[in-house]
Design an enzyme around this catalytic site. Structure first.
Site, mmCIF file in Angstrom:
data_model
loop_
_atom_site.group_PDB
_atom_site.id
_atom_site.type_symbol
_atom_site.label_atom_id
_atom_site.label_comp_id
_atom_site.label_asym_id
_atom_site.label_seq_id
_atom_site.Cartn_x
_atom_site.Cartn_y
_atom_site.Cartn_z
ATOM 1 C CE LYS A 22 -1.947 1.765 3.993
ATOM 2 N NZ LYS A 22 -1.968 3.231 4.123
ATOM 3 C CG ASN A 23 2.590 2.477 3.490
ATOM 4 O OD1 ASN A 23 1.465 2.964 3.393
ATOM 5 N ND2 ASN A 23 3.043 1.932 4.604
ATOM 6 N NE ARG A 92 -2.379 13.255 7.944
ATOM 7 C CZ ARG A 92 -1.309 13.603 7.294
ATOM 8 N NH1 ARG A 92 -0.833 12.816 6.348
ATOM 9 N NH2 ARG A 92 -0.693 14.729 7.546
ATOM 10 C CB CYS A 116 -5.568 10.413 10.689
ATOM 11 S SG CYS A 116 -4.027 9.588 11.023
ATOM 12 N NE ARG A 121 -0.161 10.414 9.718
ATOM 13 C CZ ARG A 121 -0.286 9.311 8.999
ATOM 14 N NH1 ARG A 121 -1.411 8.668 8.992
ATOM 15 N NH2 ARG A 121 0.714 8.867 8.291
ATOM 16 N N PRO A 122 1.205 16.636 10.969
ATOM 17 C CG PRO A 122 3.068 17.589 11.995
ATOM 18 C CD PRO A 122 2.083 16.455 12.118
ATOM 19 C CB ILE A 123 1.574 18.509 5.531
ATOM 20 C CG1 ILE A 123 0.643 19.732 5.599
ATOM 21 C CG2 ILE A 123 0.786 17.225 5.532
ATOM 22 C CD1 ILE A 123 -0.064 19.996 4.281
ATOM 23 C CG ASP A 124 5.933 20.890 9.723
ATOM 24 O OD1 ASP A 124 5.312 19.809 9.778
ATOM 25 O OD2 ASP A 124 6.968 21.111 10.365
ATOM 26 C CG LEU A 125 8.853 18.141 8.166
ATOM 27 C CD1 LEU A 125 9.345 16.779 8.645
ATOM 28 C CD2 LEU A 125 9.903 19.208 8.477
ATOM 29 C CG ASP A 305 2.717 1.407 9.347
ATOM 30 O OD1 ASP A 305 2.283 2.278 10.116
ATOM 31 O OD2 ASP A 305 2.822 1.568 8.125
ATOM 32 C CB ILE A 327 6.918 7.171 14.272
ATOM 33 C CG1 ILE A 327 8.215 6.348 14.178
ATOM 34 C CG2 ILE A 327 6.621 7.893 12.951
ATOM 35 C CD1 ILE A 327 9.449 7.100 13.762
ATOM 36 N NE ARG A 397 -6.861 4.194 5.648
ATOM 37 C CZ ARG A 397 -5.857 4.392 6.517
ATOM 38 N NH1 ARG A 397 -6.057 4.265 7.804
ATOM 39 N NH2 ARG A 397 -4.667 4.735 6.085
HETATM 40 C C1 UD1 Z 1 4.865 6.897 8.231
HETATM 41 C C2 UD1 Z 1 6.079 6.040 8.517
HETATM 42 C C3 UD1 Z 1 6.276 5.107 7.361
HETATM 43 C C4 UD1 Z 1 5.004 4.333 7.113
HETATM 44 C C5 UD1 Z 1 3.815 5.296 6.923
HETATM 45 C C6 UD1 Z 1 2.493 4.588 6.742
HETATM 46 C C7 UD1 Z 1 8.132 6.617 9.686
HETATM 47 C C8 UD1 Z 1 9.269 7.575 9.798
HETATM 48 N N1 UD1 Z 1 7.234 6.871 8.708
HETATM 49 O O1 UD1 Z 1 5.103 7.643 7.055
HETATM 50 O O2 UD1 Z 1 7.355 4.228 7.591
HETATM 51 O O3 UD1 Z 1 5.152 3.548 5.991
HETATM 52 O O4 UD1 Z 1 3.723 6.127 8.066
HETATM 53 O O5 UD1 Z 1 1.875 4.301 7.940
HETATM 54 O O6 UD1 Z 1 8.041 5.655 10.423
HETATM 55 N N2 UD1 Z 1 6.001 14.932 10.459
HETATM 56 C C9 UD1 Z 1 6.035 16.288 10.694
HETATM 57 N N3 UD1 Z 1 5.848 17.142 9.637
HETATM 58 C C10 UD1 Z 1 5.642 16.689 8.373
HETATM 59 C C11 UD1 Z 1 5.614 15.304 8.136
HETATM 60 C C12 UD1 Z 1 5.788 14.450 9.201
HETATM 61 O O7 UD1 Z 1 6.218 16.733 11.824
HETATM 62 O O8 UD1 Z 1 5.492 17.525 7.458
HETATM 63 C C13 UD1 Z 1 6.170 13.990 11.587
HETATM 64 C C14 UD1 Z 1 4.892 13.186 11.817
HETATM 65 O O9 UD1 Z 1 3.988 13.865 12.657
HETATM 66 C C15 UD1 Z 1 5.420 11.933 12.436
HETATM 67 C C16 UD1 Z 1 6.767 11.755 11.758
HETATM 68 O O10 UD1 Z 1 7.125 13.026 11.240
HETATM 69 O O11 UD1 Z 1 5.645 12.132 13.811
HETATM 70 C C17 UD1 Z 1 6.753 10.685 10.652
HETATM 71 O O12 UD1 Z 1 5.991 11.133 9.621
HETATM 72 P P1 UD1 Z 1 6.132 10.627 8.114
HETATM 73 O O13 UD1 Z 1 7.306 9.762 7.929
HETATM 74 O O14 UD1 Z 1 5.978 11.818 7.255
HETATM 75 O O15 UD1 Z 1 4.817 9.808 8.037
HETATM 76 P P2 UD1 Z 1 4.328 9.035 6.832
HETATM 77 O O16 UD1 Z 1 4.823 9.568 5.557
HETATM 78 O O17 UD1 Z 1 2.871 8.868 7.024
#
Ligand code: UD1
Length: 421
Positions: A22-23, A92, A116, A121-125, A305, A327, A397
């Site tokens: 899925k990912n 999401r 969620c 789950r911020p998207i600032d990065l 996960d 995480i 999902r």
């Molecule tokens: C995460 C998992 C990934 C898994 C996916 C699906 C990690 C590092 N990532 O990826 O292995 O396949 O879920 O469930 O284990 N964050 C910020 N700002 C951002 C983006 C992320 O602060 O813009 C923080 C998140 O809140 C979280 C961490 O970074 O605490 C990991 O996020 P990220 O790797 O982006 O999550 P996914 O891409 O969903």
């Protein structure tokens, strides 16, 4: 609404093919927007999340169809760079379309995904990476309005190796001017799969799977043929299920090197594991033992996960197993449900300690999220009596009919519409 009923106490035997990841499928489906032409995507798992991605592809103007063999995405027509909020709410991770739409159309509009079940789950990065590439992003009233006449080459130093932010930056940079370098990039295996798809579509990406990814921007990309890699989290789920229920199971179409930390913990718990080319065999005989502390980390650490499924297997192991979730902040919501079965779990902040009990008893539970739901099913397989798990939409999902996969291994797992006898 439906529920899954599990009659526990039956060991699992047999062989199971592991679904496509899925990912990996979701970012590759979004990448198909960039690849002007027809992309052929094989081994795409049949999940409600991939269906949601297909609805987005159609909404933005792609033609999508499928046969037994593959999913076909034709993105050669005009693309509308806008995703309505009803589609953003369905999934999401729809934010993964931001980079491709911006790169292909020079603009993109969508609502910002909220938090969620598992955290804020911020998207600032994601946004700061796209800004480094030259995007102007207006965030107002929960909407994202992004523009970039040209994406320029740059260096993106991620403060945390976010998987989603790495993917969005990589996707956008494929149509940028010159070379973009992403440092402290996520190293998850799904990044390698995305690189493989993009390169077959004519992109020039190297280093995915390591902390430094280099992208040489191209004027355009074309359709590509790709087979989605196997799902390492689904594999971890089936292994944890066999560990909890006992038995002897072979998984095929799986790359065990992608989830070594999971295999290490299961071995510590007393499971016998044999690995071969695209194959893993697990034998779980007798009572499990506690594993050393499981701390979730970005790849190559223990995957967040796989934390809930492994916790479910640890519930009846002899001794105590500690879990630390680094995480996501709300990733213990399966714990109150597991306690209904008689599990002894104590939590403090982001740490949970499981005190193994000799036996669990079937209970009524509700899946709090995707992997937390898998944990409930796994625990129910090892419990005495019948369990009922509601909130099955979370499971759909990420698993293509989880109850059928487990039934193939001899589990008594059935889905019933609520109200059915
Ligand atoms: C995460 C998992 C990934 C898994 C996916 C699906 C990690 C590092 N990532 O990826 O292995 O396949 O879920 O469930 O284990 N964050 C910020 N700002 C951002 C983006 C992320 O602060 O813009 C923080 C998140 O809140 C979280 C961490 O970074 O605490 C990991 O996020 P990220 O790797 O982006 O999550 P996914 O891409 O969903």
């Amino acid at each position: 609404m439906s529920s899954i009923y599990v009659t526990g106490g039956k060991p699992l035997f047999g062989a199971l093919r592991v679904q496509g990841a899925k990912n990996s499928a979701l970012p590759i489906l979004s990448a198909a927007v960039l690849a002007e032409g027809v992309s052929v995507i094989r081994n795409c798992p049949k999940l409600t999340d991939t269906e949601a991605a297909v609805r987005i592809l159609r909404e933005v103007g792609c033609r999508v169809w499928q046969d037994e063999d593959a999913l076909y995405v034709d993105s050669s027509g005009p693309i509308r760079p806008e995703i309505p909020s009803r589609l953003m709410r369905e999934m999401r991770s729809s934010v993964i379309f931001l980079g491709p739409l911006l790169a292909r159309c020079g603009e993109a509009r969508m609502s910002a995904p909220g938090g969620c079940e598992i955290g804020a789950r911020p998207i600032d990065l994601h946004l700061s990476a796209l800004r480094s590439l030259g995007a102007e992003i207006d965030e107002r009233g929960g909407n994202l309005d992004c523009r970039a006449a040209r994406l320029r080459s740059c260096r993106i130093d991620l403060p945390f190796p976010s998987v989603g932010a790495t993917e969005n930056a990589l996707l956008a940079a494929c149509l940028g001017d010159g070379e973009t370098v992403i440092t402290n990039a996520a190293r998850e295996p799904e990044l390698r799969d995305l690189e493989a798809f993009l390169n077959s579509a004519g992109a020039s990406v190297s280093g995915a799977g390591s902390a430094v990814i280099r992208v040489q921007g191209k004027a355009d990309l074309h359709g590509a043929v790709h087979r989605i890699m196997p799902d390492r989290i689904a594999a971890a789920t089936w292994l944890a299920a066999c560990a909890a229920a006992g038995g002897d199971v072979r998984l095929y179409d799986t790359e065990w090197r992608d989830y070594r930390p999971v295999l290490r913990s299961l071995r510590e718990m007393g499971c016998e594991l044999h690995t071969g080319e695209n194959l893993v065999r697990i034998r779980s005989l007798g009572r499990l033992k506690a594993a050393s502390p499981i701390v979730t980390r970005p790849y190559p650490g223990f995957p967040t996960d796989a934390q809930p499924p492994l916790m479910a297997a640890a519930l009846t192991a002899e001794g105590t197993t500690a879990f630390q979730e680094t995480i996501f902040e709300s990733r213990f919501r399966h714990i109150p449900e597991l306690r209904r079965m008689g599990a002894d779990i104590r939590t403090e902040g982001r740490t949970a300690v499981v005190w193994g009990v000799p036996k669990l008893y079937g209970a009524e539970m509700c899946a709090p999220d995707l992997r937390g739901g898998a944990a409930l099913i796994i625990a129910a397989l090892g419990a005495e009596g019948e369990s009922r798990i509601c909130g099955v939409h979370h499971l759909d999902r990420g698993y293509a009919a989880i109850e059928k996969s487990l039934a193939e291994l001899g589990a008594e797992t059935v889905r019933k519409e609520d109200g059915d006898g």
